[in-house]
Motif scaffolding. Structure first.
Motif, PDB file in Angstrom:
ATOM      1  N   SER A  58       0.805  -1.222   0.000  1.00 10.35           N
ATOM      2  CA  SER A  58       0.000   0.000   0.000  1.00 10.35           C
ATOM      3  C   SER A  58       0.835   1.268   0.000  1.00 10.35           C
ATOM      4  N   GLY A  59       2.155   1.151   0.219  1.00 14.15           N
ATOM      5  CA  GLY A  59       3.032   2.329   0.201  1.00 14.15           C
ATOM      6  C   GLY A  59       3.580   2.720   1.554  1.00 14.15           C
ATOM      7  N   LYS A  60       3.310   1.939   2.588  1.00 11.60           N
ATOM      8  CA  LYS A  60       3.755   2.294   3.936  1.00 11.60           C
ATOM      9  C   LYS A  60       5.271   2.326   4.050  1.00 11.60           C
ATOM     10  N   GLY A 221      -3.470   6.030  10.903  1.00  9.02           N
ATOM     11  CA  GLY A 221      -3.439   6.463   9.507  1.00  9.02           C
ATOM     12  C   GLY A 221      -3.647   5.242   8.631  1.00  9.02           C
ATOM     13  N   ILE A 222      -4.535   5.331   7.654  1.00 11.52           N
ATOM     14  CA  ILE A 222      -4.843   4.185   6.796  1.00 11.52           C
ATOM     15  C   ILE A 222      -4.392   4.478   5.369  1.00 11.52           C
ATOM     16  N   ARG A 227      -2.244   5.971  -1.338  1.00 10.03           N
ATOM     17  CA  ARG A 227      -2.939   7.163  -0.838  1.00 10.03           C
ATOM     18  C   ARG A 227      -3.239   7.029   0.652  1.00 10.03           C
ATOM     19  N   LEU A 228      -3.142   8.151   1.355  1.00 10.40           N
ATOM     20  CA  LEU A 228      -3.534   8.200   2.750  1.00 10.40           C
ATOM     21  C   LEU A 228      -5.018   8.538   2.786  1.00 10.40           C
ATOM     22  N   LEU A 229      -5.832   7.540   3.120  1.00 10.01           N
ATOM     23  CA  LEU A 229      -7.276   7.711   3.048  1.00 10.01           C
ATOM     24  C   LEU A 229      -7.867   8.348   4.290  1.00 10.01           C
ATOM     25  N   LEU A 315     -13.716   2.165   3.443  1.00 12.89           N
ATOM     26  CA  LEU A 315     -12.913   3.141   2.692  1.00 12.89           C
ATOM     27  C   LEU A 315     -12.327   2.559   1.419  1.00 12.89           C
ATOM     28  N   THR A 316     -11.890   1.305   1.477  1.00 10.33           N
ATOM     29  CA  THR A 316     -11.090   0.747   0.389  1.00 10.33           C
ATOM     30  C   THR A 316     -11.775  -0.341  -0.402  1.00 10.33           C
ATOM     31  N   GLY A 317     -12.762  -0.985   0.184  1.00 11.90           N
ATOM     32  CA  GLY A 317     -13.362  -2.138  -0.465  1.00 11.90           C
ATOM     33  C   GLY A 317     -12.492  -3.357  -0.420  1.00 11.90           C
ATOM     34  N   GLU A 318     -11.375  -3.296   0.351  1.00  9.89           N
ATOM     35  CA  GLU A 318     -10.437  -4.410   0.458  1.00  9.89           C
ATOM     36  C   GLU A 318     -10.553  -5.067   1.818  1.00  9.89           C
TER      37      GLU A 318
END
Length: 324
Positions: A58-60, A221-222, A227-229, A315-318
């Motif tokens: 996710s980019g973390k 933080g998600i 992207r930071l949602l 938020l993500t659908g995941e």
């Protein structure tokens, strides 16, 4: 289709003013065209335990590497302990990123000694004591004389934590700190994070294991797909979404209870002796008060808010890894 998410601005910690980590428009685009991090505005208040959540990929980790100055951002800016130049403040920062890396033929203690000697700001007179304390905190004192190449995955992870704890830090950055640890080791890491936070260290902990983060974090933080949602204090995030009320009543009181709830403006569903409804803007305390006033025998009352997992899925659908 998932509705667009709105980022909740993080607020300053009520205990300690200022920020430990702040980014503005931080972006990383690789040569392949892949956007790993897409213009995020991260804010970690001082004194917080900030849970940086998101699935693998996710980019973390890329975000953390940019914050620490290990990767140059394509655009945007990051401030670490109020400094735009990470090199100026790194002695005040402990970090475990993408798993530890040590010399395979040196012992655990010898590897810590090498790292400590490379830190020009550390006091050589206290090196042995600090190494012993760090090894003891992560449960490796008995294995200090074993070569690193003989360490299990969990022991390697513990040694990485010990390296980050060789001296007191203002900020501790942990990327997947429970990776490879058994349940007991995972519990010990949670306890360690709590102890560090109580002593005044800000902790930024990244994980894809939501269940572990839920138990220690004051801020969340998600991340998803670069992207930071969503970010903010834990209580603000916990209050997101639609709260539902569940009322259990004695036999023979269901119809009366349903009538009371409808008078209060609630759309009631009934399952045996339990009545459920979306709470909306109604104060929860009004419900049992009205039921008792109407002579309803209430045997159970609960306000159910969306879990952190449900917020993430919304938020993500995941999906999310909620347990090891």
């Amino acid at each position: 289709m998932t509705a667009p998410a709105t980022v909740v601005p993080a607020v300053t910690s009520p205990v300690t003013a200022g920020t430990a980590v702040r980014t503005q428009g931080l972006t990383k685009r690789f040569r392949s065209g892949q956007v790993a991090v897409d213009g995020i505005d991260l804010l970690v208040p001082r004194g917080a335990v900030y849970g940086f959540l998101g699935p693998n990929g996710s980019g973390k980790t890329t975000t953390i590497r940019m914050i620490l100055g290990l990767v140059r951002p394509t655009s945007g800016q990051a401030w670490l302990l109020d400094s735009p130049n990470p090199a100026d403040v790194l002695p005040r920062v402990g970090a475990l990123v993408e798993g530890p890396g040590f010399h395979p033929y040196l012992t655990g203690r010898a590897n810590l000694a090498r790292l400590d000697a490379a830190d020009q700001t550390s006091d050589a007179r206290t090196a042995d004591r600090r190494a012993s304390e760090a090894l003891e905190r992560v449960g490796l004192l008995a294995a200090e004389g074993k070569p690193y190449r003989q360490y299990s995955l969990g022991m390697k992870q513990r040694l990485g934590l010990a390296a980050a704890l060789l001296r007191r830090r203002d900020l501790l950055v942990l990327d997947e700190p429970t990776n490879g640890l058994d349940p007991q080791g995972t519990r010990e890491v949670r306890l360690l994070i709590r102890e560090l936070a109580q002593a005044g260290t800000t902790v930024l902990v990244s994980s894809h294991l939501l269940g572990e983060i839920e138990q220690v974090c004051t801020h969340i933080g998600i991340m998803s797909r670069g992207r930071l949602l969503l970010q903010g204090p834990r209580d603000v995030i916990d209050s997101r979404g639609v709260a539902r009320v569940a009322v259990t009543v004695a036999p023979g009181h269901v119809a009366t209870a349903a009538g009371v709830l409808r008078v209060l403006g609630l759309d009631v569903s009934i399952e045996e002796l339990t009545l459920g409804a979306e709470l909306g803007t109604l104060a929860p305390a009004r419900i049992p008060e009205a039921l008792v006033h109407a002579g309803v025998d209430v045997t159970g009352f609960e306000v159910r808010r969306p879990s952190l997992e449900q917020v993430f899925v919304e938020l993500t659908g995941e999906g999310f890894d909620v347990a090891r």
